[in-house]
Design a protein around this motif. Sequence first.
Motif, PDB file in Angstrom:
ATOM      1  N   LEU A 163      31.883 -25.113  78.969  1.00  0.00           N
ATOM      2  CA  LEU A 163      30.366 -25.069  79.164  1.00  0.00           C
ATOM      3  C   LEU A 163      29.462 -23.834  79.171  1.00  0.00           C
ATOM      4  N   PHE A 164      29.968 -22.765  78.368  1.00  0.00           N
ATOM      5  CA  PHE A 164      29.526 -21.528  77.890  1.00  0.00           C
ATOM      6  C   PHE A 164      28.744 -21.592  76.000  1.00  0.00           C
ATOM      7  N   ILE A 165      29.543 -22.549  75.623  1.00  0.00           N
ATOM      8  CA  ILE A 165      29.295 -23.233  74.225  1.00  0.00           C
ATOM      9  C   ILE A 165      27.842 -24.615  74.822  1.00  0.00           C
ATOM     10  N   VAL A 166      28.286 -24.890  75.033  1.00  0.00           N
ATOM     11  CA  VAL A 166      27.047 -26.355  75.742  1.00  0.00           C
ATOM     12  C   VAL A 166      26.133 -25.788  76.242  1.00  0.00           C
ATOM     13  N   CYS A 167      26.171 -24.194  77.187  1.00  0.00           N
ATOM     14  CA  CYS A 167      24.858 -24.068  77.656  1.00  0.00           C
ATOM     15  C   CYS A 167      24.022 -23.226  75.805  1.00  0.00           C
ATOM     16  N   ALA A 168      25.462 -22.666  75.644  1.00  0.00           N
ATOM     17  CA  ALA A 168      24.712 -21.344  74.184  1.00  0.00           C
ATOM     18  C   ALA A 168      24.176 -22.417  73.575  1.00  0.00           C
ATOM     19  N   THR A 169      24.701 -23.314  73.319  1.00  0.00           N
ATOM     20  CA  THR A 169      23.644 -24.483  72.500  1.00  0.00           C
ATOM     21  C   THR A 169      23.153 -24.399  72.962  1.00  0.00           C
ATOM     22  N   VAL A 170      22.611 -24.877  74.292  1.00  0.00           N
ATOM     23  CA  VAL A 170      21.412 -26.047  74.160  1.00  0.00           C
ATOM     24  C   VAL A 170      19.999 -24.818  74.374  1.00  0.00           C
ATOM     25  N   VAL A 171      19.865 -23.644  74.702  1.00  0.00           N
ATOM     26  CA  VAL A 171      19.806 -22.325  74.651  1.00  0.00           C
ATOM     27  C   VAL A 171      19.416 -21.929  72.912  1.00  0.00           C
ATOM     28  N   VAL A 172      19.900 -22.251  72.385  1.00  0.00           N
ATOM     29  CA  VAL A 172      19.922 -21.987  70.447  1.00  0.00           C
ATOM     30  C   VAL A 172      19.056 -22.966  69.608  1.00  0.00           C
ATOM     31  N   SER A 173      19.476 -23.875  70.677  1.00  0.00           N
ATOM     32  CA  SER A 173      18.968 -25.254  70.250  1.00  0.00           C
ATOM     33  C   SER A 173      18.089 -25.090  69.764  1.00  0.00           C
ATOM     34  N   TRP A 174      17.041 -24.668  71.715  1.00  0.00           N
ATOM     35  CA  TRP A 174      15.020 -24.334  71.983  1.00  0.00           C
ATOM     36  C   TRP A 174      14.522 -23.634  71.235  1.00  0.00           C
ATOM     37  N   VAL A 175      15.592 -22.267  70.796  1.00  0.00           N
ATOM     38  CA  VAL A 175      15.121 -21.349  70.457  1.00  0.00           C
ATOM     39  C   VAL A 175      14.677 -21.510  69.462  1.00  0.00           C
ATOM     40  N   VAL A 176      15.511 -22.289  68.726  1.00  0.00           N
ATOM     41  CA  VAL A 176      15.277 -22.024  66.835  1.00  0.00           C
ATOM     42  C   VAL A 176      14.391 -23.824  66.771  1.00  0.00           C
ATOM     43  N   VAL A 177      14.795 -23.914  67.786  1.00  0.00           N
ATOM     44  CA  VAL A 177      13.700 -25.356  67.029  1.00  0.00           C
ATOM     45  C   VAL A 177      11.929 -24.802  67.913  1.00  0.00           C
ATOM     46  N   THR A 178      12.269 -24.236  68.634  1.00  0.00           N
ATOM     47  CA  THR A 178      10.207 -23.478  69.009  1.00  0.00           C
ATOM     48  C   THR A 178      10.099 -22.370  67.948  1.00  0.00           C
ATOM     49  N   HIS A 179      11.066 -21.657  67.730  1.00  0.00           N
ATOM     50  CA  HIS A 179      10.909 -21.361  66.703  1.00  0.00           C
ATOM     51  C   HIS A 179      10.613 -21.469  65.145  1.00  0.00           C
ATOM     52  N   SER A 180      10.753 -22.618  64.777  1.00  0.00           N
ATOM     53  CA  SER A 180      11.093 -23.625  63.553  1.00  0.00           C
ATOM     54  C   SER A 180       9.176 -24.007  63.458  1.00  0.00           C
ATOM     55  N   ARG A 181       9.488 -24.570  64.502  1.00  0.00           N
ATOM     56  CA  ARG A 181       8.338 -25.436  65.094  1.00  0.00           C
ATOM     57  C   ARG A 181       6.704 -24.408  65.153  1.00  0.00           C
ATOM     58  N   ASP A 182       7.007 -23.463  65.453  1.00  0.00           N
ATOM     59  CA  ASP A 182       6.062 -22.633  65.176  1.00  0.00           C
ATOM     60  C   ASP A 182       4.964 -21.509  63.871  1.00  0.00           C
ATOM     61  N   THR A 183       6.463 -21.855  63.180  1.00  0.00           N
ATOM     62  CA  THR A 183       6.763 -20.977  61.929  1.00  0.00           C
ATOM     63  C   THR A 183       5.726 -22.316  61.204  1.00  0.00           C
ATOM     64  N   LEU A 184       7.141 -23.077  61.335  1.00  0.00           N
ATOM     65  CA  LEU A 184       6.091 -24.217  60.601  1.00  0.00           C
ATOM     66  C   LEU A 184       4.603 -24.805  60.179  1.00  0.00           C
ATOM     67  N   ALA A 185       4.409 -24.424  62.056  1.00  0.00           N
ATOM     68  CA  ALA A 185       3.249 -24.468  61.920  1.00  0.00           C
ATOM     69  C   ALA A 185       2.367 -24.210  61.217  1.00  0.00           C
ATOM     70  N   THR A 186       2.555 -22.537  61.432  1.00  0.00           N
ATOM     71  CA  THR A 186       1.486 -21.335  60.603  1.00  0.00           C
ATOM     72  C   THR A 186       2.070 -21.831  59.018  1.00  0.00           C
ATOM     73  N   GLN A 187       3.034 -22.433  59.012  1.00  0.00           N
ATOM     74  CA  GLN A 187       3.062 -22.404  57.272  1.00  0.00           C
ATOM     75  C   GLN A 187       2.716 -23.764  57.205  1.00  0.00           C
ATOM     76  N   ALA A 188       2.343 -24.675  57.675  1.00  0.00           N
ATOM     77  CA  ALA A 188       1.292 -26.013  57.692  1.00  0.00           C
ATOM     78  C   ALA A 188       0.465 -25.668  57.530  1.00  0.00           C
ATOM     79  N   ALA A 189      -0.022 -25.012  58.264  1.00  0.00           N
ATOM     80  CA  ALA A 189      -1.867 -24.069  58.468  1.00  0.00           C
ATOM     81  C   ALA A 189      -1.693 -23.747  57.165  1.00  0.00           C
ATOM     82  N   ASP A 190      -1.508 -22.509  57.047  1.00  0.00           N
ATOM     83  CA  ASP A 190      -1.710 -21.804  55.758  1.00  0.00           C
ATOM     84  C   ASP A 190      -2.021 -22.580  54.207  1.00  0.00           C
TER      85      ASP A 190
END
Length: 564
Positions: A16-43
Motif C-alpha cells: 500500500l505504501f509503494i502504491v501511494c508513493a508511486t501515485v504521489v511521485v508520479s503526480w509530482v513528476v508529471v506536474t513538474h515535467s509539464r510545467d518545465t516543458l511548458a516553460t521550455q516550449a515557450a522559450d
Amino acid sequence: MHPWSIARRLFVGQLLFIVCATVVVSWVVVTHSRDTLATQAADRMSTTAVTLADSPFVAAGLHGGAGADRLRAYTRDVTAHAHLDFITVMRPDRTRVTHPNPAEIGRPYIGTVDPALRGEVFTETYTGTLGPSVRAIAPIRDAGGTVIGMVAVGQTTASVESTALRQVPPILAIAALFAAAGAIVSVGLNRYLRRVTFGQGPEQLARMVVVFDAALHSVDDGLVLTDDAQRVLLYNDVAADLLGLPPTRGDARPVPLADVALPASIAELVRSGRACEDEVHVAGSRILVVTQRDALRSGRTGRFRGFGRSDRRIGRMLTVRDHTELTAIAGELQTTRTLSDALRAQTHEHANQLHTVLTLLELSRAREAADLIAGELAGTAAVAGSADPTVAAVVPEPRTGALLAAKAAQGRERGVDVTVEADVGFDPTDREATALLTVLGNLIDNALDAAAGAEPAGRWVHVALGGGDGQLEVSVADGAAALTPDDVQRIFTRGFSTKAPAAGQPVAAGRGVGLALVRQAVASLGGDVDVDVRDGTVFTVAIPQRAAADASSPAGPGGRARLA
C-alpha cells in the motif's frame, strides 16, 4: 483475532505504501515535467518565432502569389523538423498566410495580437483551431521598422502533457521492482518471524504476554529464572520482596548475576547450578525455603537460538517461599514439646515414688514411707536452681523459666547436669522473651547433644542470665570440646553441622539450621553472638535492652559471630 501473520501484514502495508508513493511521485513528476516543458516550449517558440520574423524570405511571402506558396512549404518543413504543431504567418489584419490546415488559410487568426502589433514578442496559452496551445508571437518588420505582419509558432498542450506522461512508465517500472523486492523480503521475513514467534500473530503474542505476566506476578511464591550465562532473565514481585531486589521492570533484558544483589548463600546456589528441594536459607531477618531445578521449554515452542539447540533446557528456575513465621511457630511448638516431655518424665517419676510409698504402707513400714517423703521434700529444697522443675522459680521471666526447667529435666534424663543462674536485672520485654525462647532452646539443645557425648567430667551445661546497663546477656556453656576454631567461622552458616547424621538419614537432613535461627533471632533484636572454644564451648548473646514502650520498634543492625 486477525488470521494474518506479521509478515503478511507488513507486506500488505508495504505494498500500500509503494502504491501511494508511486501515485504521489508520479503526480509530482508529471506536474513538474509539464510545467518545465511548458516553460521550455515557450522559450523555444519565442526563439523560433523571432528567427522566422527576421527572415526576409518570410516577409516576402506576405505579398501572396508564388512567394506565399514557397512560404507555406517552408513553414511545413520547419514545423516537422522542429517538432512544432503549427507556424502561422499572418498580416496585420490577422489574415492567415500559412496554417497546418489549408482550409484555415485566408481566415482571421484566433488569439492575441495587440502586443505584436506594438512591436513586442510575447507568449501565451490560448485555445485556437487546434485546441489549447502554448504559442509565441513575433512581429515582422520592414526595412523602416514598420510592423508588416506577424509569426505565431505554437505547440498544443496535449503534446506537452504527452511528453510529460512519458515519465510515468519508468516510475511504474521502479515501483513494480520495489514491490517485487518487497515480496521477496516479506517471504524471508515471514519465515523468520514464524520461527521466532512460533507461528503466533500479534494479538496472540500480546494476549500471551498479558496472561503470562498476570500468572507470574499473581503466584504466592517468588520465582527467579536464570540461564547458563549467569544472567537473571526474570523474577516476579514476590521474589523482589523476599530477596531485596529492585522492583520488576517492563523490559525483559537479561541482567548479569553479579549485578543482582542476591543474598550470599542464594547467589552461591544459583552460581553452582545444583538442583535442590526445599533447602532452608537465611536472608536478613527472613527464613526462606528454596527449590532450584532445571527450567524446560515445552514442545510447542520449539528451539530458539538464544537458549541453545541441544535440548529443552533453557536455564534454572529458583522458587522461594517465606517460612519465617512458620519457623517461629515451629520453635514455639518445639518448646511446648520439650515442656510436655519434661512433665511426662516428672509424672512418671512421681508415679514411681507414689507406688513405693504405697508399697511401704501396705507392708506396714510407715516409718520408711515417711522418711522417703521427707527426703524427697528436703531434696527438692536443696537443689533449687539446678536441674529440677523448681528452676523456673530462679528466673524472673516465666516463659524463660519454664523452658529452662524443662531443659533441666531433659538433661537429667540424658545424664547431663544442667545448672541455671539468673540476675534480678534479667527483665526482657515480651518481644525479647519470645526471641530468647528460640535462642536458648537451640543453644541448650546443641549443648545437651555435645555434653551427652562427652567424658563424665564434661557432662554439664550451665546457663547464665543477666541484665543491666541497658543490655541483656545470656550465656550457655558446656564442658564438651565439640567445636574447633575453624568450626566457629562456619557454625552460623545454614546447613553446616558437626553432628553425625542418624542411621539412614542424609547428612544435611534436619541439620545446620538451629544456629542459623539463633543468628536471625539475635539479629532481629540488634544483638551480637560471641563464641569461645578455649575451655569447652561458651555461647554469649548480648542484646540491647529496650523499655517496654520501645519493644515494637525495628531492630538495629544484624548480629555477628566472633571467636573469643
